[in-house]
Enzyme design. Sequence first.
Site, short mmCIF file in Angstrom:
data_model
loop_
_atom_site.label_atom_id
_atom_site.label_comp_id
_atom_site.label_asym_id
_atom_site.label_seq_id
_atom_site.Cartn_x
_atom_site.Cartn_y
_atom_site.Cartn_z
N GLY A 25 0.85 -1.20 0.00
CA GLY A 25 0.00 0.00 0.00
C GLY A 25 0.88 1.23 0.00
CB VAL A 32 1.54 -0.28 3.93
CG1 VAL A 32 1.29 -1.49 4.82
CG2 VAL A 32 0.93 0.96 4.57
CD GLU A 98 -4.59 -5.35 14.55
OE1 GLU A 98 -5.02 -4.31 15.07
OE2 GLU A 98 -4.97 -6.49 14.90
CG MET A 100 -6.09 -4.73 8.83
SD MET A 100 -7.02 -5.75 10.00
CE MET A 100 -8.68 -5.21 9.61
CD GLU A 104 -6.27 1.39 0.72
OE1 GLU A 104 -5.11 1.74 0.94
OE2 GLU A 104 -7.00 1.90 -0.16
CG ASP A 143 -7.74 11.63 6.17
OD1 ASP A 143 -6.65 11.12 5.90
OD2 ASP A 143 -8.57 12.01 5.29
CE LYS A 145 -7.92 9.40 3.02
NZ LYS A 145 -7.14 10.43 2.33
CD GLU A 147 -9.50 6.60 -0.27
OE1 GLU A 147 -9.45 7.38 -1.22
OE2 GLU A 147 -10.44 6.62 0.56
CG ASN A 148 -7.50 6.65 6.02
OD1 ASN A 148 -6.54 6.21 5.39
ND2 ASN A 148 -7.68 7.94 6.24
CG ASP A 164 -3.42 6.94 7.19
OD1 ASP A 164 -3.53 6.94 5.97
OD2 ASP A 164 -2.34 7.10 7.81
CB THR A 183 -16.65 35.32 38.46
OG1 THR A 183 -15.30 35.71 38.61
CG2 THR A 183 -17.14 34.59 39.69
C1 LIG Z 1 0.07 -11.65 1.61
O1 LIG Z 1 0.17 -10.43 0.87
C2 LIG Z 1 -0.83 -9.52 1.09
C3 LIG Z 1 -1.82 -9.70 2.07
C4 LIG Z 1 -2.85 -8.77 2.20
C5 LIG Z 1 -2.94 -7.69 1.34
C6 LIG Z 1 -4.07 -6.72 1.46
N1 LIG Z 1 -3.75 -5.80 2.53
C7 LIG Z 1 -3.38 -4.54 2.24
O2 LIG Z 1 -3.31 -4.13 1.13
C8 LIG Z 1 -3.09 -3.64 3.41
C9 LIG Z 1 -2.86 -2.29 3.19
C10 LIG Z 1 -2.56 -1.47 4.26
C11 LIG Z 1 -2.49 -1.97 5.56
N2 LIG Z 1 -2.21 -1.17 6.62
C12 LIG Z 1 -2.17 -1.68 7.85
C13 LIG Z 1 -2.42 -3.01 8.06
N3 LIG Z 1 -2.71 -3.84 7.05
C14 LIG Z 1 -2.75 -3.33 5.77
C15 LIG Z 1 -3.05 -4.17 4.70
C16 LIG Z 1 -1.95 -7.48 0.39
C17 LIG Z 1 -0.91 -8.40 0.25
#
Ligand SMILES: COc1ccc(CNC(=O)c2ccc3nccnc3c2)cc1
Length: 328
Positions: A25, A32, A98, A100, A104, A143, A145, A147-148, A164, A183
């Site tokens: 990302g 990221v 962690e 995800m 997004e 912020d 949205k 994307e976040n 974010d 006062t």
């Molecule tokens: C195994 O390779 C992948 C596994 C999952 C993804 C999809 N995830 C993501 O694209 C993603 C983007 C920003 C993030 N920011 C914080 C935490 N987790 C995030 C995950 C992309 C690649």
Amino acid sequence: DLMVDEQSNLPKELSEKYMITKKIGVGVCGEVKLAFERATCKKVALKTINKKDFPASVGTATRSAEREIQILQKIDHPCLIKTKDFFQTDDSYYIVLELMEGGELYDRVKSKQQIKEPIAKLYFYQMLKAVEYLHNNGIIHRDLKPENVLLSSHDDVCIIKITDFNQSKILEESALMRTLCGTPTYLAPEVFTDAVTVGYSRAVDAWSLGVVLFVCLAGYPPFYPNARIGLSVSDQITQGIYTFIPSKWDGISDDAKDVVKKLLRVDPNARLTIEEALQHPWLMDEAMKETAEGIMYPKDPGDADATADPGDADATADPGDATADPGD
Ligand SMILES: COc1ccc(CNC(=O)c2ccc3nccnc3c2)cc1
């Protein structure tokens, strides 16, 4: 200070603990990458914030990054992204989060066009609970949205987590609050009239969630260029002008439309608060809440967030525990 790994300019401690692989990302403040914790082989996300990327406003970039890091380490809610580790060098911050797996919400909406109403409701309920927690802890995100908002898996029924926080604001006790405690013998009238509207900056998050809900349900945003001839996007927003295009909204409930209308009110004082949105008929859906509570607070720590340890499940502050409501 920190030894730097000769191959990459990463802190040695970081590359010893994590194997960093591909970019997954890109954000405003950095990127990221997917990484693996060597000790456990678990996947994590590594967010890099370059301090020097904004030469002009290097001060604000650093301050907003430090604020984000301070907030990330203090918050604890199942629908807010958690920091697992943190490193820094002279020119960058490295935040281990962690991972995800679902990516997004922005990409989910793009690929599905419209998200099915029950799923949009499940995601929206989790967003409301996360933002309720932030507001009860004196934090405004500012912020919000698609994307976040990140998804824990590719399944429709999954946990969402808000990320974010570099635009967020921590509400401190204000000079105005201290003034209003004294006062008012010599206090000018406008200080009282101004005080009426102060304290509503958190309403910006409610507006943003209204826009996010609109996009999830309809697959297009309420405000966009050329939505109305002769009206700029900012004019559309300040006048609260948007359209429920029939072909997109016909299959969507009136309750869902009603929540959107009451969040997209131009007057922040008239707008639904997060609390009021949680009491709206559309969210009075016991089946959805049961599903949501079940994935947010799994009984068996093995499922859902494998990363969360059992203590996390019930460690979350209940809104009642909120700190005294700071002004803003
Ligand atoms: C195994 O390779 C992948 C596994 C999952 C993804 C999809 N995830 C993501 O694209 C993603 C983007 C920003 C993030 N920011 C914080 C935490 N987790 C995030 C995950 C992309 C690649």
